[in-house]
Design an enzyme around this catalytic site. Structure first.
Site, mmCIF file in Angstrom:
data_model
loop_
_atom_site.group_PDB
_atom_site.id
_atom_site.type_symbol
_atom_site.label_atom_id
_atom_site.label_comp_id
_atom_site.label_asym_id
_atom_site.label_seq_id
_atom_site.Cartn_x
_atom_site.Cartn_y
_atom_site.Cartn_z
ATOM 1 N N CYS A 43 22.644 19.325 6.640
ATOM 2 C CA CYS A 43 21.243 19.318 7.069
ATOM 3 C C CYS A 43 20.347 19.550 5.848
ATOM 4 O O CYS A 43 20.458 20.577 5.170
ATOM 5 C CB CYS A 43 21.007 20.394 8.121
ATOM 6 S SG CYS A 43 22.079 20.231 9.572
ATOM 7 N N CYS A 78 18.105 36.853 20.015
ATOM 8 C CA CYS A 78 18.673 35.554 19.647
ATOM 9 C C CYS A 78 19.723 35.743 18.559
ATOM 10 O O CYS A 78 19.393 36.156 17.443
ATOM 11 C CB CYS A 78 17.577 34.616 19.146
ATOM 12 S SG CYS A 78 16.199 34.422 20.294
ATOM 13 N N CYS A 122 17.392 25.807 25.466
ATOM 14 C CA CYS A 122 16.414 26.089 24.419
ATOM 15 C C CYS A 122 16.617 25.052 23.320
ATOM 16 O O CYS A 122 17.672 25.033 22.675
ATOM 17 C CB CYS A 122 16.617 27.505 23.889
ATOM 18 S SG CYS A 122 15.534 27.937 22.494
ATOM 19 N N ARG A 134 7.418 28.034 21.726
ATOM 20 C CA ARG A 134 7.478 29.139 20.774
ATOM 21 C C ARG A 134 7.119 28.650 19.376
ATOM 22 O O ARG A 134 7.691 27.673 18.889
ATOM 23 C CB ARG A 134 8.889 29.744 20.765
ATOM 24 C CG ARG A 134 9.059 30.904 19.818
ATOM 25 C CD ARG A 134 10.255 31.761 20.202
ATOM 26 N NE ARG A 134 11.531 31.069 20.213
ATOM 27 C CZ ARG A 134 12.097 30.549 21.308
ATOM 28 N NH1 ARG A 134 11.498 30.648 22.493
ATOM 29 N NH2 ARG A 134 13.264 29.947 21.245
ATOM 30 N N CYS A 166 28.236 26.697 5.675
ATOM 31 C CA CYS A 166 28.221 25.694 6.742
ATOM 32 C C CYS A 166 28.667 24.340 6.189
ATOM 33 O O CYS A 166 28.196 23.907 5.134
ATOM 34 C CB CYS A 166 26.818 25.582 7.330
ATOM 35 S SG CYS A 166 26.730 24.391 8.694
ATOM 36 N N CYS A 197 18.164 22.859 5.350
ATOM 37 C CA CYS A 197 18.780 24.171 5.584
ATOM 38 C C CYS A 197 19.371 24.778 4.320
ATOM 39 O O CYS A 197 20.164 24.142 3.610
ATOM 40 C CB CYS A 197 19.861 24.043 6.649
ATOM 41 S SG CYS A 197 20.623 25.626 7.086
ATOM 42 N N CYS A 255 20.101 35.029 23.802
ATOM 43 C CA CYS A 255 20.148 33.610 23.460
ATOM 44 C C CYS A 255 21.169 33.443 22.349
ATOM 45 O O CYS A 255 21.154 34.193 21.368
ATOM 46 C CB CYS A 255 18.773 33.119 23.004
ATOM 47 S SG CYS A 255 18.733 31.384 22.481
#
Length: 346
Positions: A84, A124, A216, A286, A80, A87, A156
């Site tokens: 972040c 998901c 979401c 959740r 990626c 992560c 999702c």
């Protein structure tokens, strides 16, 4: 109250009704003041059960005794370009994780089959990256159509930053919801990531909503944020009208910039969940990544506040067994909810 000392009576009168009052206001659609929200996060541990009981009143009103299960597939891992700090898949991470391009459709369908076997209502599908290129996006759309054709699952998709044209195509393919977390407050965002903005994230959520897809969006707590940041995150999600709210608790992964942050206790996590329930009364809340690490033996208490969990593993970290989750839900007197909202009989 015979036998209680004046100090104990005073303590009970000052504390117990407070949380019930907050529950009443939440059920009436009112927003807690910042002072009230801070009081939830700063409360002493001896009133934690009172807070949970009050939050459970709100949860029970909207969700009865139902629990939704979601199954998470890391369909494309690593590589990626974003930075972040939390992560393990980011460009600045040195964490040892599997890295692979988008899975073949057959593997995605195998994962959907596993989701159905685990009695999850929602499948998901997550891919790493800032935003999908056209080739990857097209394959995601194909996979969504196949999953919907073969399994009674809601789908999702979590695909990074998305524009209005992309979200409309996802809607046309049958995607039920799109996840894109705000992660933290606007003022705290630049501590978390610098390769995209908070506004970028908000715009993606707005594009999802405009396409008619269920929104979401949630956050990651325990990244060194202040109580005000936690409150601001919840209020931003409320203002955006987000439907489903995953609450992650930071797992400090070696090789990430936040590897050494350890600020959460089980009690803090439960207070945060109570706050989100008071501020987002009707939303699906959740308990997502980190529940096994941070709630530990107090996980069952979290389901008196939240009404949804992931079953199975997370993106790059393992979860506990599905059997443990099923047993916990049954022991609490709760029932699983199918994709169509009906109870699942085991």
């Amino acid at each position: 109250m015979d036998g209680c000392s004046p100090s104990i009576v005073s303590f009970m009168l000052l504390t117990t009704p407070t949380w019930n009052t907050l529950a009443d206001r939440s059920l009436a659609g009112e927003i807690l003041t910042r002072e009230e929200a801070l009081s939830v996060l700063q409360a002493k541990e001896e009133v934690l059960l009172d807070q949970i009981a009050a939050a459970y009143r709100v949860r029970r009103h909207y969700w009865s005794n139902r629990v939704r299960l979601h199954y998470l597939l890391n369909a494309q891992s690593g590589m990626c370009p974003e930075d972040c700090h939390y992560c393990s898949q980011s460009k600045i991470s040195t964490a040892e994780i599997e890295k692979y391009p988008l899975m073949a459709q057959s593997k995605i369908l195998d994962a959907a089959k596993r989701a159905a076997e685990l009695q999850a209502g929602t499948f998901c599908m997550v891919i790493s990256g800032r935003t999908p290129n056209e080739a990857t996006f097209g394959k995601v759309l194909e996979a969504v159509r196949e999953v919907k054709a073969n399994y009674d699952l809601k789908v999702c998709a979590c695909l990074g930053l998305l524009n209005a044209e992309q979200t409309q195509r996802l809607a046309d393919a049958g995607v039920d919801r799109v996840n894109h977390n705000l992660n933290t407050s606007e003022t705290n965002h630049d501590r978390i990531a610098t390769t995209h903005t908070y506004t970028d994230r908000v715009e993606t959520v707005k594009n999802v909503k405009a396409a008619g897809i269920t929104t979401c969006s949630g956050g990651i707590l325990g990244m060194g944020e202040s109580n005000d940041d936690v409150i601001d995150l919840a209020l931003s999600l409320r203002e955006l009208g987000v439907t489903s709210v995953p609450i992650n608790f930071l797992i400090p992964i070696p090789g990430t910039k936040f590897a050494d942050i350890k600020q959460l206790t089980p009690q803090q996590c439960l207070r945060m969940l109570c706050l989100f329930r008071f501020l987002l009364p009707s939303q699906e809340i959740r308990i997502a990544g980190g529940r096994e690490v941070h709630l530990r033996s107090l996980q069952p208490l979290g389901l008196y506040v939240a009404n949804s969990i992931f079953v199975g593993d997370y993106l790059t970290t393992p979860g506990q067994s599905a059997t443990q989750d099923w047993d916990t839900i049954a022991d609490l007197g709760f029932v699983l909810e199918a994709a169509d909202g009906s109870p699942i009989k085991r």
